[in-house]
Design a protein around this motif. Structure first.
Motif, PDB file in Angstrom:
ATOM      1  N   GLY A   5       0.854  -1.185   0.000  1.00 60.04           N
ATOM      2  CA  GLY A   5       0.000   0.000   0.000  1.00 60.04           C
ATOM      3  C   GLY A   5       0.885   1.229   0.000  1.00 60.04           C
ATOM      4  O   GLY A   5       1.849   1.304   0.771  1.00 60.04           O
ATOM      5  N   ILE A   6       0.565   2.180  -0.869  1.00 59.66           N
ATOM      6  CA  ILE A   6       1.400   3.373  -0.988  1.00 59.66           C
ATOM      7  C   ILE A   6       0.546   4.629  -0.948  1.00 59.66           C
ATOM      8  O   ILE A   6      -0.427   4.755  -1.674  1.00 59.66           O
ATOM      9  CB  ILE A   6       2.221   3.366  -2.297  1.00 59.66           C
ATOM     10  CG1 ILE A   6       3.211   2.208  -2.302  1.00 59.66           C
ATOM     11  CG2 ILE A   6       2.956   4.700  -2.480  1.00 59.66           C
ATOM     12  CD1 ILE A   6       4.059   2.112  -3.551  1.00 59.66           C
ATOM     13  N   VAL A  35       6.252  -9.483  -4.087  1.00 61.11           N
ATOM     14  CA  VAL A  35       5.182  -8.503  -4.267  1.00 61.11           C
ATOM     15  C   VAL A  35       4.362  -8.835  -5.510  1.00 61.11           C
ATOM     16  O   VAL A  35       4.912  -9.092  -6.577  1.00 61.11           O
ATOM     17  CB  VAL A  35       5.760  -7.068  -4.374  1.00 61.11           C
ATOM     18  CG1 VAL A  35       4.654  -6.055  -4.658  1.00 61.11           C
ATOM     19  CG2 VAL A  35       6.515  -6.699  -3.101  1.00 61.11           C
ATOM     20  N   ALA A  36       3.041  -8.821  -5.349  1.00 57.12           N
ATOM     21  CA  ALA A  36       2.129  -9.070  -6.471  1.00 57.12           C
ATOM     22  C   ALA A  36       1.469  -7.786  -6.946  1.00 57.12           C
ATOM     23  O   ALA A  36       1.133  -7.663  -8.122  1.00 57.12           O
ATOM     24  CB  ALA A  36       1.050 -10.066  -6.061  1.00 57.12           C
ATOM     25  N   ALA A  37       1.292  -6.833  -6.021  1.00 55.97           N
ATOM     26  CA  ALA A  37       0.513  -5.652  -6.383  1.00 55.97           C
ATOM     27  C   ALA A  37       0.884  -4.442  -5.535  1.00 55.97           C
ATOM     28  O   ALA A  37       1.401  -4.571  -4.434  1.00 55.97           O
ATOM     29  CB  ALA A  37      -0.978  -5.945  -6.223  1.00 55.97           C
ATOM     30  N   VAL A  38       0.571  -3.292  -6.102  1.00 54.53           N
ATOM     31  CA  VAL A  38       0.652  -2.009  -5.406  1.00 54.53           C
ATOM     32  C   VAL A  38      -0.778  -1.496  -5.298  1.00 54.53           C
ATOM     33  O   VAL A  38      -1.538  -1.559  -6.268  1.00 54.53           O
ATOM     34  CB  VAL A  38       1.504  -0.997  -6.202  1.00 54.53           C
ATOM     35  CG1 VAL A  38       1.428   0.384  -5.588  1.00 54.53           C
ATOM     36  CG2 VAL A  38       2.939  -1.458  -6.288  1.00 54.53           C
ATOM     37  N   ALA A  93      -3.372  -1.317   1.546  1.00 52.77           N
ATOM     38  CA  ALA A  93      -2.761  -2.639   1.715  1.00 52.77           C
ATOM     39  C   ALA A  93      -3.783  -3.627   2.263  1.00 52.77           C
ATOM     40  O   ALA A  93      -3.892  -4.754   1.771  1.00 52.77           O
ATOM     41  CB  ALA A  93      -1.547  -2.551   2.628  1.00 52.77           C
ATOM     42  N   LEU A  94      -4.548  -3.212   3.258  1.00 48.61           N
ATOM     43  CA  LEU A  94      -5.556  -4.093   3.841  1.00 48.61           C
ATOM     44  C   LEU A  94      -6.704  -4.368   2.876  1.00 48.61           C
ATOM     45  O   LEU A  94      -7.208  -5.490   2.804  1.00 48.61           O
ATOM     46  CB  LEU A  94      -6.101  -3.488   5.136  1.00 48.61           C
ATOM     47  CG  LEU A  94      -5.186  -3.613   6.337  1.00 48.61           C
ATOM     48  CD1 LEU A  94      -5.685  -2.746   7.489  1.00 48.61           C
ATOM     49  CD2 LEU A  94      -5.081  -5.065   6.779  1.00 48.61           C
ATOM     50  N   ARG A  95      -7.116  -3.358   2.143  1.00 47.18           N
ATOM     51  CA  ARG A  95      -8.239  -3.524   1.202  1.00 47.18           C
ATOM     52  C   ARG A  95      -7.888  -4.553   0.122  1.00 47.18           C
ATOM     53  O   ARG A  95      -8.722  -5.330  -0.304  1.00 47.18           O
ATOM     54  CB  ARG A  95      -8.563  -2.177   0.571  1.00 47.18           C
ATOM     55  CG  ARG A  95      -9.799  -2.143  -0.253  1.00 47.18           C
ATOM     56  CD  ARG A  95     -10.991  -1.952   0.636  1.00 47.18           C
ATOM     57  NE  ARG A  95     -12.208  -1.916  -0.146  1.00 47.18           N
ATOM     58  CZ  ARG A  95     -13.375  -1.649   0.359  1.00 47.18           C
ATOM     59  NH1 ARG A  95     -13.495  -1.371   1.626  1.00 47.18           N
ATOM     60  NH2 ARG A  95     -14.435  -1.645  -0.389  1.00 47.18           N
ATOM     61  N   ALA A  96      -6.627  -4.557  -0.293  1.00 43.64           N
ATOM     62  CA  ALA A  96      -6.181  -5.464  -1.348  1.00 43.64           C
ATOM     63  C   ALA A  96      -5.606  -6.765  -0.809  1.00 43.64           C
ATOM     64  O   ALA A  96      -5.471  -7.733  -1.545  1.00 43.64           O
ATOM     65  CB  ALA A  96      -5.135  -4.767  -2.217  1.00 43.64           C
ATOM     66  N   GLY A  97      -5.268  -6.780   0.470  1.00 44.80           N
ATOM     67  CA  GLY A  97      -4.647  -7.947   1.072  1.00 44.80           C
ATOM     68  C   GLY A  97      -5.533  -8.592   2.111  1.00 44.80           C
ATOM     69  O   GLY A  97      -6.743  -8.387   2.121  1.00 44.80           O
ATOM     70  N   ALA A 113       2.932   0.594   3.448  1.00 45.71           N
ATOM     71  CA  ALA A 113       2.495  -0.474   4.343  1.00 45.71           C
ATOM     72  C   ALA A 113       2.425  -1.755   3.508  1.00 45.71           C
ATOM     73  O   ALA A 113       2.257  -1.703   2.289  1.00 45.71           O
ATOM     74  CB  ALA A 113       1.130  -0.158   4.938  1.00 45.71           C
ATOM     75  N   ILE A 114       2.546  -2.893   4.172  1.00 45.28           N
ATOM     76  CA  ILE A 114       2.595  -4.166   3.444  1.00 45.28           C
ATOM     77  C   ILE A 114       1.612  -5.150   4.071  1.00 45.28           C
ATOM     78  O   ILE A 114       1.544  -5.282   5.288  1.00 45.28           O
ATOM     79  CB  ILE A 114       4.017  -4.765   3.482  1.00 45.28           C
ATOM     80  CG1 ILE A 114       5.025  -3.766   2.914  1.00 45.28           C
ATOM     81  CG2 ILE A 114       4.069  -6.085   2.708  1.00 45.28           C
ATOM     82  CD1 ILE A 114       6.461  -4.130   3.156  1.00 45.28           C
ATOM     83  N   ALA A 115       0.876  -5.849   3.196  1.00 47.92           N
ATOM     84  CA  ALA A 115      -0.059  -6.889   3.646  1.00 47.92           C
ATOM     85  C   ALA A 115       0.168  -8.160   2.867  1.00 47.92           C
ATOM     86  O   ALA A 115       0.626  -8.144   1.734  1.00 47.92           O
ATOM     87  CB  ALA A 115      -1.497  -6.413   3.454  1.00 47.92           C
ATOM     88  N   ASP A 116      -0.156  -9.288   3.518  1.00 50.37           N
ATOM     89  CA  ASP A 116      -0.201 -10.576   2.815  1.00 50.37           C
ATOM     90  C   ASP A 116      -1.382 -10.541   1.870  1.00 50.37           C
ATOM     91  O   ASP A 116      -2.407  -9.907   2.142  1.00 50.37           O
ATOM     92  CB  ASP A 116      -0.400 -11.721   3.802  1.00 50.37           C
ATOM     93  CG  ASP A 116       0.901 -12.224   4.382  1.00 50.37           C
ATOM     94  OD1 ASP A 116       1.923 -12.190   3.671  1.00 50.37           O
ATOM     95  OD2 ASP A 116       0.902 -12.640   5.550  1.00 50.37           O
ATOM     96  N   ARG A 117      -1.266 -11.273   0.775  1.00 50.12           N
ATOM     97  CA  ARG A 117      -2.354 -11.351  -0.201  1.00 50.12           C
ATOM     98  C   ARG A 117      -2.547 -12.805  -0.594  1.00 50.12           C
ATOM     99  O   ARG A 117      -1.603 -13.477  -1.005  1.00 50.12           O
ATOM    100  CB  ARG A 117      -2.024 -10.519  -1.439  1.00 50.12           C
ATOM    101  CG  ARG A 117      -3.142 -10.512  -2.445  1.00 50.12           C
ATOM    102  CD  ARG A 117      -2.776  -9.623  -3.604  1.00 50.12           C
ATOM    103  NE  ARG A 117      -3.939  -9.440  -4.449  1.00 50.12           N
ATOM    104  CZ  ARG A 117      -3.872  -9.101  -5.723  1.00 50.12           C
ATOM    105  NH1 ARG A 117      -2.699  -8.904  -6.287  1.00 50.12           N
ATOM    106  NH2 ARG A 117      -4.955  -8.955  -6.435  1.00 50.12           N
TER     107      ARG A 117
END
Length: 120
Positions: A5-6, A35-38, A93-97, A113-117
């Motif tokens: 998340g950026i 990383v799969a996505a931003v 990050a949370l919305r996508a992960g 920020a970084i989330a698992d996906r």
């Protein structure tokens, strides 16, 4: 796989994005190849599109309303006033992960920020 998340200021340079993402990933012993996505606020999509494409990452874009629905650990009144949501990086990050693995790290013109996906 991970989603980054950026939140970024207007005019942020690719070198600033690269450095911020690399430092955030290193802080949790993770790497770019995971990383799969931003993910970001829709108003910042244009400035992050090339960055995501250059890295081979999907770009996921959310409205301020969608991001405001996320329960984040570190909401910001300043971000709320500027962006219309109390969080961009963590919320995106949370919305996508699925689970935040790195709370937001604030750099001069970028927040990450970084989330698992879970793969679809």
């Amino acid at each position: 796989m991970l989603v980054v998340g950026i939140g970024a200021r207007p005019g942020v340079r690719k070198s600033e994005l690269d450095q911020a993402v690399d430092l955030a990933l290193a802080a949790v012993s993770r790497h770019r190849d995971e990383v799969a996505a931003v993910a970001t606020l829709d108003r910042r999509a244009a400035s992050l599109r090339e960055f995501a494409e250059d890295n081979g990452w999907e770009l996921l874009v959310f409205t301020a309303g969608e991001l405001a629905e996320e329960d984040v650990p570190r909401p910001s009144g300043t971000v709320l006033a500027r962006a219309g949501t109390p969080s961009v990086a963590e919320a995106a990050a949370l919305r996508a992960g699925t689970k935040l693995i790195a709370a937001k790290r604030v750099f001069p013109r970028v927040t990450v920020a970084i989330a698992d996906r879970v793969p679809a």
